[in-house]
Enzyme design. Structure first.
Site, PDB file in Angstrom:
ATOM      1  N   LYS A  17      -8.370  -4.575   4.494  1.00  0.00           N
ATOM      2  CA  LYS A  17      -8.597  -5.313   3.251  1.00  0.00           C
ATOM      3  C   LYS A  17      -8.246  -4.432   2.056  1.00  0.00           C
ATOM      4  O   LYS A  17      -8.423  -3.223   2.079  1.00  0.00           O
ATOM      5  CB  LYS A  17     -10.064  -5.741   3.172  1.00  0.00           C
ATOM      6  CG  LYS A  17     -10.395  -6.590   1.959  1.00  0.00           C
ATOM      7  CD  LYS A  17     -11.875  -6.869   1.886  1.00  0.00           C
ATOM      8  CE  LYS A  17     -12.168  -7.751   0.673  1.00  0.00           C
ATOM      9  NZ  LYS A  17     -11.751  -7.095  -0.597  1.00  0.00           N
ATOM     10  N   LYS A  22      -7.307   2.079   2.840  1.00  0.00           N
ATOM     11  CA  LYS A  22      -6.243   2.062   3.849  1.00  0.00           C
ATOM     12  C   LYS A  22      -5.088   2.992   3.481  1.00  0.00           C
ATOM     13  O   LYS A  22      -4.634   3.800   4.303  1.00  0.00           O
ATOM     14  CB  LYS A  22      -5.761   0.623   4.018  1.00  0.00           C
ATOM     15  CG  LYS A  22      -4.530   0.415   4.857  1.00  0.00           C
ATOM     16  CD  LYS A  22      -4.195  -1.054   4.944  1.00  0.00           C
ATOM     17  CE  LYS A  22      -4.184  -1.735   3.585  1.00  0.00           C
ATOM     18  NZ  LYS A  22      -3.183  -1.187   2.639  1.00  0.00           N
ATOM     19  N   LYS A  48       1.607  -4.064  -4.515  1.00  0.00           N
ATOM     20  CA  LYS A  48       1.245  -3.050  -5.509  1.00  0.00           C
ATOM     21  C   LYS A  48       2.178  -1.850  -5.453  1.00  0.00           C
ATOM     22  O   LYS A  48       2.299  -1.090  -6.416  1.00  0.00           O
ATOM     23  CB  LYS A  48      -0.190  -2.583  -5.315  1.00  0.00           C
ATOM     24  CG  LYS A  48      -1.252  -3.650  -5.518  1.00  0.00           C
ATOM     25  CD  LYS A  48      -2.639  -3.058  -5.661  1.00  0.00           C
ATOM     26  CE  LYS A  48      -3.028  -2.138  -4.523  1.00  0.00           C
ATOM     27  NZ  LYS A  48      -3.094  -2.812  -3.206  1.00  0.00           N
ATOM     28  N   ASP A 135      -5.703  -8.626   3.564  1.00  0.00           N
ATOM     29  CA  ASP A 135      -6.481  -9.753   3.058  1.00  0.00           C
ATOM     30  C   ASP A 135      -5.948 -11.076   3.576  1.00  0.00           C
ATOM     31  O   ASP A 135      -6.688 -12.032   3.759  1.00  0.00           O
ATOM     32  CB  ASP A 135      -6.453  -9.760   1.520  1.00  0.00           C
ATOM     33  CG  ASP A 135      -7.204  -8.578   0.933  1.00  0.00           C
ATOM     34  OD1 ASP A 135      -8.330  -8.759   0.464  1.00  0.00           O
ATOM     35  OD2 ASP A 135      -6.657  -7.469   0.970  1.00  0.00           O
TER      36      ASP A 135
END
Length: 266
Positions: A17, A22, A48, A135
């Site tokens: 998530k 991560k 991102k 996600d």
């Protein structure tokens, strides 16, 4: 695992998530593996595009999709791959402009371009690590699992309910594709957040999805201190217990001694 231009290539997709740590885990895992003498390629699969930022001194590298948009057919492999700390080969898939397009499709386009330019054959990594947002597990984000790009999957989680919910979704996707001979689930990496009874909570969740906790990473302020320097923990604080924890994770996921021997002998 497959043989790649005389070297043995092992590919692992690490999901989790957003905000679970991560990318921090992947970055330190890459740093630990290069210290073991392996050639590592880290591919960020998050719009991102910040998976590799602490391997490049805080500098954001051009993403595959940005380069494709700018150069189209003139795109060269060296435009897409940056050499990071310790020699880690850094790639960021990137995503569409905000509000336009699908991030999942962006990952597909990036993977296809890397394959077209024969990235594995040219750079001959021993290990490829995909850093994948967990996600959602739509077609694009499931690309490392379902199209044979990865040999195995790990999930970074904590004892927080939303991270465990995401872990369950990811595990379901892995099981769905696993029956077709694609990547299998190695297990969970517990990145602790300081929740009461956190280990017991995650152990119970692991049993429910028929897996196990592979490794536990303790909370340590050195992680934030290293990231403030735009470095991995292994680069900034190589003798710290936290650095040794990431090295232990590397040893659990890969037989580094044999892998180095293979790379030298072939």
């Amino acid at each position: 695992m497959q043989k790649n231009g005389g070297r043995f290539l092992e590919r692992i997709a690490i999901y989790g998530k957003g905000g679970i740590g991560k990318s921090t885990t992947v970055t330190n895992l890459s740093a630990a593996l290069v210290k073991r003498g392996l050639r590592v390629m880290q591919i960020g699969c998050d719009p991102k595009s910040d998976s590799t930022i602490n391997l490049t001194g805080g500098k954001r590298i051009p993403t595959v999709l940005e380069v494709i948009r700018d150069k189209d057919k003139e795109t060269r492999l060296e435009d897409l791959v940056a050499i990071g700390s310790g020699g880690v080969l850094c790639v960021e898939a990137g995503g569409p402009k905000p509000g336009i397009g699908c991030a999942g499709r962006g990952i597909i386009a990036a993977f296809e371009k890397l394959a077209e330019l024969k990235a594995y054959d040219v750079y001959k990594p021993d290990v490829v690590i995909y850093d994948v947002l967990g996600d959602v597990v739509c077609g694009g984000f499931a690309m490392p699992i379902r199209n044979g790009y990865a040999d195995s999957v790990c999930i970074v989680t904590s004892g927080e309910s939303m991270s465990l919910y995401a872990a369950d979704n990811i595990a379901s996707a892995v099981r769905s594709f696993g029956v077709r001979g694609y990547a299998g689930l190695k297990g969970l990496i517990l990145n602790k957040k300081g929740i009461v009874n956190e280990v017991a909570i995650v152990e119970q969740a692991a049993r429910e999805i028929d897996t196990a906790i592979l490794h536990t990473i303790e909370r340590d302020p050195l992680v934030q201190e290293a990231e403030a320097l735009h470095q991995s923990v292994l680069e900034a604080f190589p003798e710290s217990p936290q650095a040794r924890s990431y090295q232990a994770l590397a040893d659990k996921l890969f037989d580094c001694e044999k892998a180095v021997g293979r790379a030298i002998c072939v």
